[in-house]
Write an enzyme that holds these catalytic residues in place. Structure first.
Site, PDB file in Angstrom:
ATOM      1  N   ASN A 180       0.868  -1.171   0.000  1.00 24.32           N
ATOM      2  CA  ASN A 180       0.000   0.000   0.000  1.00 24.32           C
ATOM      3  C   ASN A 180       0.908   1.226   0.000  1.00 24.32           C
ATOM      4  O   ASN A 180       1.430   1.613   1.046  1.00 24.32           O
ATOM      5  CB  ASN A 180      -0.890  -0.028   1.259  1.00 24.32           C
ATOM      6  N   TRP A 181       1.097   1.787  -1.191  1.00 23.28           N
ATOM      7  CA  TRP A 181       2.016   2.936  -1.306  1.00 23.28           C
ATOM      8  C   TRP A 181       1.423   4.210  -0.705  1.00 23.28           C
ATOM      9  O   TRP A 181       2.122   5.208  -0.563  1.00 23.28           O
ATOM     10  CB  TRP A 181       2.379   3.179  -2.778  1.00 23.28           C
ATOM     11  N   LYS A 182       0.132   4.197  -0.409  1.00 21.63           N
ATOM     12  CA  LYS A 182      -0.550   5.401   0.093  1.00 21.63           C
ATOM     13  C   LYS A 182      -0.292   6.569  -0.868  1.00 21.63           C
ATOM     14  O   LYS A 182      -0.055   6.333  -2.047  1.00 21.63           O
ATOM     15  CB  LYS A 182      -0.115   5.712   1.531  1.00 21.63           C
TER      16      LYS A 182
ATOM     17  N   GLU B 274      -5.552  -4.597  10.649  1.00 20.85           N
ATOM     18  CA  GLU B 274      -4.562  -3.545  10.865  1.00 20.85           C
ATOM     19  C   GLU B 274      -4.919  -2.755  12.120  1.00 20.85           C
ATOM     20  O   GLU B 274      -5.753  -1.839  12.068  1.00 20.85           O
ATOM     21  CB  GLU B 274      -4.532  -2.585   9.666  1.00 20.85           C
TER      22      GLU B 274
ATOM     23  N   GLY C  59       2.062   2.768  10.759  1.00 22.22           N
ATOM     24  CA  GLY C  59       3.008   3.865  10.580  1.00 22.22           C
ATOM     25  C   GLY C  59       3.650   4.340  11.867  1.00 22.22           C
ATOM     26  O   GLY C  59       4.262   5.402  11.902  1.00 22.22           O
TER      27      GLY C  59
ATOM     28  N   SER D  77       3.153  -1.549  10.488  1.00 24.06           N
ATOM     29  CA  SER D  77       4.595  -1.554  10.737  1.00 24.06           C
ATOM     30  C   SER D  77       5.257  -2.907  10.469  1.00 24.06           C
ATOM     31  O   SER D  77       6.178  -3.312  11.181  1.00 24.06           O
ATOM     32  CB  SER D  77       4.895  -1.065  12.157  1.00 24.06           C
TER      33      SER D  77
ATOM     34  N   GLY E  10       2.725  -0.883   4.369  1.00 25.12           N
ATOM     35  CA  GLY E  10       2.739   0.529   3.994  1.00 25.12           C
ATOM     36  C   GLY E  10       4.161   1.017   3.803  1.00 25.12           C
ATOM     37  O   GLY E  10       4.787   0.791   2.763  1.00 25.12           O
ATOM     38  N   GLY E  11       4.709   1.657   4.820  1.00 24.62           N
ATOM     39  CA  GLY E  11       6.026   2.291   4.739  1.00 24.62           C
ATOM     40  C   GLY E  11       7.107   1.409   4.125  1.00 24.62           C
ATOM     41  O   GLY E  11       7.850   1.858   3.237  1.00 24.62           O
TER      42      GLY E  11
HETATM   43  P1  PGA Z   1       2.549   0.706   7.681  1.00 21.52           P
HETATM   44  O1  PGA Z   1       1.099   0.849   7.002  1.00 21.52           O
HETATM   45  O2  PGA Z   1       3.151  -0.578   7.202  1.00 21.52           O
HETATM   46  O3  PGA Z   1       3.297   1.913   7.245  1.00 21.52           O
HETATM   47  O4  PGA Z   1       2.308   0.687   9.163  1.00 21.52           O
HETATM   48  C1  PGA Z   1       0.290  -0.263   6.805  1.00 21.52           C
HETATM   49  C2  PGA Z   1      -1.027   0.180   6.200  1.00 21.52           C
HETATM   50  O5  PGA Z   1      -1.521   1.246   6.572  1.00 21.52           O
HETATM   51  O6  PGA Z   1      -1.593  -0.517   5.335  1.00 21.52           O
END
Ligand code: PGA
Length: 243
Positions: free
Chosen positions: A9-11, A164, A170, A205, A226-227
């Site tokens: 998920n690149w957001k 999640e 994050g 995370s 995400g990150g």
């Molecule tokens: P993160 O995000 O890995 O940066 O915590 C995960 C997500 O929101 O899908």
């Protein structure tokens, strides 16, 4: 046996240049997990081109619950299908909290994706306050119930769930493998008979350093990342840890 799946998920990150560099560096040799990349809408065609022949699927981060009409700024499931999208994230906690998406709206998006032939990746998760009040399972249950009530028939047969915890997204804080397994087990039980075949991902995370212990849990089938998905080498390590 459920195939492990890792979704990026690149957001709202990336650029044309970023996507070029990411795919130049992405080496999934040795990874057998299903892999999905979810860029922002404008980059779907570019990323879709890159994914051709790689055995990696294209996903969207959101979609409209409507099919067409006067809904300025919205993107329908049919439009996503036109660009080779196969998966759509629905109900991400950032959408729920920052954009006020209710569980009912999320259910509408889930069904819009599914009825068009996309596989929805339904995100569920509790806030820290809810966890501390020991309301985690109640919150997850009600998020799942909103979808179950809106749909009919075998709605879980073609769907992915991502657990999640909001406090882990994050933040660098990950649920312990035991905390995550408890919720994943609950979700699988909630889904009933269909649950045995549903891929349930963990998100929050996830990094190469914690992925293997999470994936070792019986009901954790992969991750929504995400990150760490913005670094091609780190993302590939997570994919390899999944299978
Ligand atoms: P993160 O995000 O890995 O940066 O915590 C995960 C997500 O929101 O899908």
């Amino acid at each position: 046996m459920r195939t492990p799946l890792v979704a990026a998920n690149w957001k709202m990150n990336g650029s044309r240049e970023f996507a070029e560099q990411f795919f130049a560096a992405l080496d999934l040799e040795g990874a057998t997990a299903e892999v999905v990349i979810c860029p922002s809408f404008p980059y779907l065609p570019q990323v879709g081109e890159k994914l051709k022949g790689m055995g990696v699927a294209l996903g969207a981060q959101n979609l409209s619950q409507e099919t067409s009409g006067a809904f300025t700024g919205e993107v329908s499931a049919g439009m996503l299908l036109d660009f080779g999208v196969r998966y759509a994230i629905v109900g991400h906690s950032e959408r729920r909290s920052l954009y006020g998406e209710s569980s009912e709206l999320v259910a509408g998006k889930f069904l819009a994706a599914q009825s068009a032939g996309l596989v929805p990746i339904l995100c569920v998760g509790e806030t820290l306050q809810e966890r501390e009040a020991e309301r985690t399972l109640e919150v997850i249950g009600s998020q799942l119930q909103a979808v179950a009530e809106a749909g009919s028939g075998n709605i879980w047969g073609s769907a992915i769930i991502a657990y999640e915890p909001v406090w882990a997204i994050g933040t660098g804080k990950t649920a312990t493998p035991e905390q995550a397994q408890q919720v994943h087990g609950f979700i699988r039980g909630y889904l009933g008979e269909a649950g045995a075949a549903v891929q349930i991902l963990y998100g929050g995370s996830v990094k190469s350093g914690n992925a293997a212990t999470l994936f070792a849990q019986p009901d954790i089938d992969g991750a929504l990342v995400g990150g760490a998905s913005l670094d091609a080498e780190e993302f590939a390590r997570i994919c390899r840890a999944a299978g």
